[in-house]
Design a protein around this motif. Structure first.
Motif, PDB file in Angstrom:
ATOM      1  N   ARG A 259     -23.828 -15.635 -48.291  1.00 14.28           N
ATOM      2  CA  ARG A 259     -25.035 -14.621 -47.983  1.00 14.28           C
ATOM      3  C   ARG A 259     -24.819 -14.661 -50.245  1.00 14.28           C
ATOM      4  N   ASN A 260     -24.333 -15.051 -50.775  1.00 12.28           N
ATOM      5  CA  ASN A 260     -24.980 -14.790 -52.109  1.00 12.28           C
ATOM      6  C   ASN A 260     -25.596 -15.758 -52.076  1.00 12.28           C
ATOM      7  N   LEU A 261     -25.642 -17.607 -51.831  1.00 11.95           N
ATOM      8  CA  LEU A 261     -26.272 -18.373 -51.879  1.00 11.95           C
ATOM      9  C   LEU A 261     -27.760 -18.738 -52.549  1.00 11.95           C
ATOM     10  N   THR A 262     -27.846 -19.251 -53.414  1.00 16.46           N
ATOM     11  CA  THR A 262     -29.365 -19.764 -53.305  1.00 16.46           C
ATOM     12  C   THR A 262     -30.325 -20.676 -51.830  1.00 16.46           C
ATOM     13  N   ASP A 263     -31.426 -20.578 -51.826  1.00 22.40           N
ATOM     14  CA  ASP A 263     -31.538 -21.481 -50.598  1.00 22.40           C
ATOM     15  C   ASP A 263     -31.550 -23.221 -51.262  1.00 22.40           C
ATOM     16  N   ALA A 264     -31.424 -23.323 -52.441  1.00 24.15           N
ATOM     17  CA  ALA A 264     -31.493 -24.892 -52.763  1.00 24.15           C
ATOM     18  C   ALA A 264     -29.868 -25.094 -52.633  1.00 24.15           C
ATOM     19  N   GLU A 265     -29.020 -23.895 -52.767  1.00 18.12           N
ATOM     20  CA  GLU A 265     -28.117 -23.928 -52.373  1.00 18.12           C
ATOM     21  C   GLU A 265     -26.667 -24.574 -51.101  1.00 18.12           C
ATOM     22  N   ARG A 266     -27.755 -22.886 -50.201  1.00 19.77           N
ATOM     23  CA  ARG A 266     -27.460 -22.811 -48.661  1.00 19.77           C
ATOM     24  C   ARG A 266     -27.547 -24.378 -48.261  1.00 19.77           C
ATOM     25  N   GLN A 267     -29.218 -24.691 -48.489  1.00 21.04           N
ATOM     26  CA  GLN A 267     -29.435 -26.592 -48.069  1.00 21.04           C
ATOM     27  C   GLN A 267     -28.377 -27.410 -47.839  1.00 21.04           C
ATOM     28  N   VAL A 268     -27.789 -27.820 -48.828  1.00 20.29           N
ATOM     29  CA  VAL A 268     -26.765 -28.315 -48.973  1.00 20.29           C
ATOM     30  C   VAL A 268     -26.199 -28.570 -47.967  1.00 20.29           C
ATOM     31  N   TYR A 269     -25.639 -27.875 -47.662  1.00 24.57           N
ATOM     32  CA  TYR A 269     -24.442 -27.723 -46.977  1.00 24.57           C
ATOM     33  C   TYR A 269     -25.081 -27.433 -45.020  1.00 24.57           C
ATOM     34  N   GLN A 270     -26.384 -26.855 -45.191  1.00 25.41           N
ATOM     35  CA  GLN A 270     -27.108 -26.914 -43.944  1.00 25.41           C
ATOM     36  C   GLN A 270     -27.664 -28.647 -43.440  1.00 25.41           C
ATOM     37  N   GLU A 271     -27.482 -29.411 -44.247  1.00 26.06           N
ATOM     38  CA  GLU A 271     -28.054 -30.657 -44.127  1.00 26.06           C
ATOM     39  C   GLU A 271     -26.750 -31.508 -43.581  1.00 26.06           C
ATOM     40  N   LYS A 272     -25.956 -30.953 -44.672  1.00 26.70           N
ATOM     41  CA  LYS A 272     -24.423 -32.066 -43.678  1.00 26.70           C
ATOM     42  C   LYS A 272     -23.985 -31.362 -42.029  1.00 26.70           C
ATOM     43  N   GLY A 273     -24.787 -29.959 -42.222  1.00 26.07           N
ATOM     44  CA  GLY A 273     -24.173 -29.601 -40.689  1.00 26.07           C
ATOM     45  C   GLY A 273     -25.722 -30.507 -39.966  1.00 26.07           C
ATOM     46  N   LYS A 274     -26.564 -30.749 -40.287  1.00 26.75           N
ATOM     47  CA  LYS A 274     -27.285 -31.709 -39.418  1.00 26.75           C
ATOM     48  C   LYS A 274     -26.766 -32.521 -39.197  1.00 26.75           C
ATOM     49  N   ARG A 275     -26.045 -33.649 -40.749  1.00 22.52           N
ATOM     50  CA  ARG A 275     -25.399 -34.737 -40.374  1.00 22.52           C
ATOM     51  C   ARG A 275     -24.999 -35.074 -39.295  1.00 22.52           C
ATOM     52  N   ASP A 276     -24.021 -33.986 -39.302  1.00 20.24           N
ATOM     53  CA  ASP A 276     -22.839 -34.364 -38.410  1.00 20.24           C
ATOM     54  C   ASP A 276     -23.114 -33.745 -36.923  1.00 20.24           C
ATOM     55  N   LYS A 277     -24.082 -33.236 -36.612  1.00 21.94           N
ATOM     56  CA  LYS A 277     -24.844 -32.509 -35.595  1.00 21.94           C
ATOM     57  C   LYS A 277     -25.239 -33.706 -34.913  1.00 21.94           C
ATOM     58  N   GLU A 278     -26.047 -34.957 -35.514  1.00 18.42           N
ATOM     59  CA  GLU A 278     -26.313 -36.597 -35.250  1.00 18.42           C
ATOM     60  C   GLU A 278     -25.174 -37.321 -35.663  1.00 18.42           C
ATOM     61  N   ARG A 279     -23.644 -37.199 -35.565  1.00 23.08           N
ATOM     62  CA  ARG A 279     -22.889 -37.702 -35.265  1.00 23.08           C
ATOM     63  C   ARG A 279     -22.217 -37.174 -34.129  1.00 23.08           C
ATOM     64  N   TYR A 280     -22.836 -36.074 -34.043  1.00 26.22           N
ATOM     65  CA  TYR A 280     -21.460 -35.700 -32.461  1.00 26.22           C
ATOM     66  C   TYR A 280     -22.816 -36.207 -31.337  1.00 26.22           C
ATOM     67  N   ARG A 281     -24.096 -36.044 -31.721  1.00 25.35           N
ATOM     68  CA  ARG A 281     -24.847 -36.392 -30.411  1.00 25.35           C
ATOM     69  C   ARG A 281     -24.373 -37.673 -30.078  1.00 25.35           C
ATOM     70  N   ILE A 282     -23.921 -38.926 -31.001  1.00 26.49           N
ATOM     71  CA  ILE A 282     -24.538 -40.397 -30.997  1.00 26.49           C
ATOM     72  C   ILE A 282     -22.912 -40.424 -30.663  1.00 26.49           C
ATOM     73  N   GLU A 283     -21.830 -39.825 -30.897  1.00 24.09           N
ATOM     74  CA  GLU A 283     -20.659 -39.931 -30.029  1.00 24.09           C
ATOM     75  C   GLU A 283     -20.437 -39.371 -28.733  1.00 24.09           C
ATOM     76  N   MET A 284     -21.387 -38.451 -28.477  1.00 26.59           N
ATOM     77  CA  MET A 284     -20.829 -38.585 -27.093  1.00 26.59           C
ATOM     78  C   MET A 284     -21.919 -38.912 -26.255  1.00 26.59           C
ATOM     79  N   LEU A 285     -22.997 -39.631 -27.009  1.00 28.51           N
ATOM     80  CA  LEU A 285     -23.205 -40.642 -26.007  1.00 28.51           C
ATOM     81  C   LEU A 285     -22.492 -41.664 -25.786  1.00 28.51           C
ATOM     82  N   LYS A 286     -22.147 -41.993 -26.319  1.00 26.88           N
ATOM     83  CA  LYS A 286     -21.359 -43.812 -26.190  1.00 26.88           C
ATOM     84  C   LYS A 286     -19.960 -42.610 -25.081  1.00 26.88           C
TER      85      LYS A 286
END
Length: 290
Positions: A259-286
């Protein structure tokens, strides 16, 4: 689950809190086992015609320090808004809180706060968890104003009230709880309704239950993590040596750090989450193509 007493100790946790955050399938498995140990049925409710994501709800609440802290800090609105319910579902706040108390409260006590027995004498905040206040709109969503009501007494208890209005899906009601008057919506399902026409509070259909059983497939792609999951895993490994055996303290500290992270710091992890979500989408299609 609300009928638990200090005579019924919680079963020892069989998974780490951090693992539950990362793996929705593991979370569902442990939650089901937890209910089974007390002979209670775990039925996934629906809100707005969609199954309520209990894993998402558990993560949102515990990442803020647990249900009691969420209510004290008046963060319940943030939890509900994370689901992005339609504005027409005016009872969403009440329904989500109700299901957390009946399905996840004791699970939180055991797996997040690492308690061994249910609270025998709920403190002042626990007594307010199921509370609400009335508004000027019929059927309006519940806010976070505390009312002195014990959830152990209210859930499943008999109350007095009046029917103020009727519509196709239920009734507008006023209920007396102690010195408080609560106004809301009471839904009902016609006896001839099909599973697809169920409204809020209805268990999922058998078909959906079967789909949940399929999650035990060892070849199924690993579920994706969100930004908070990555942040938690990174800091859990760092903090564990200093807080050995204090899972609850680690969980709370990481929640505060997030909760104490800045928006920029939190964005780093949110981007990781987006990439992992795309990874999961592709693997599920296969996975589905095979």
């Amino acid at each position: 689950m609300t009928e638990l007493t200090n005579k019924n100790p919680y079963p020892p946790p069989t998974a780490l809190y951090s693992d539950l955050l990362h793996d929705p399938n593991l979370f569902t498995e442990k939650l089901q086992s937890f209910h089974d140990s007390f002979g209670t049925k775990l039925k996934i409710p629906t809100i707005g015609g969609k199954p309520l994501d209990l894993h998402h709800l558990f993560v949102e609440v515990t990442s803020r320090g647990g249900i009691e802290k969420v209510i004290i800090d008046r963060k319940w609105k943030e939890v509900v808004m994370s689901f992005k319910f339609r504005e027409t579902i005016t009872s969403a706040s009440f329904m989500v809180r109700k299901y957390y108390l009946s399905l996840l409260y004791h699970f939180e006590q055991a797996y997040y706060l690492c308690k061994q027995v249910p609270p025998s004498t709920p403190d002042a905040m626990s007594e307010n968890l199921a509370n609400s206040s009335t508004t000027n709109r019929e059927g309006a969503a519940i806010n976070d104003s505390p009312v002195q009501v014990n959830p152990v007494q209210t859930l499943g208890s008999l109350v007095r009230g009046t029917v103020d209005g009727k519509f196709d899906g239920g009734y507008i009601v006023t209920v007396d709880l102690g010195s408080e008057q609560l106004k809301g919506v009471l839904y009902h399902v016609p006896s001839n309704a099909s599973p697809s026409s169920y409204t809020e509070g209805t268990p999922i259909s058998r078909k959906r239950k079967k789909s949940r059983l399929a999650l035990s497939d060892p070849y199924r792609p690993k579920s994706n993590r969100n930004g908070y999951n990555f942040f938690f895993a990174e800091n859990y490994a760092r903090l564990k040596p200093s807080f050995y055996g204090q899972e609850g303290a680690i969980n709370k500290k990481i929640g505060v750090m997030w909760r104490n992270l800045t928006d920029a710091e939190r964005q780093v992890y949110q981007e990781k989450g987006k990439r992992d979500k795309e990874r999961y989408r592709i693997e599920m299609l296969k996975y589905k193509s095979n």
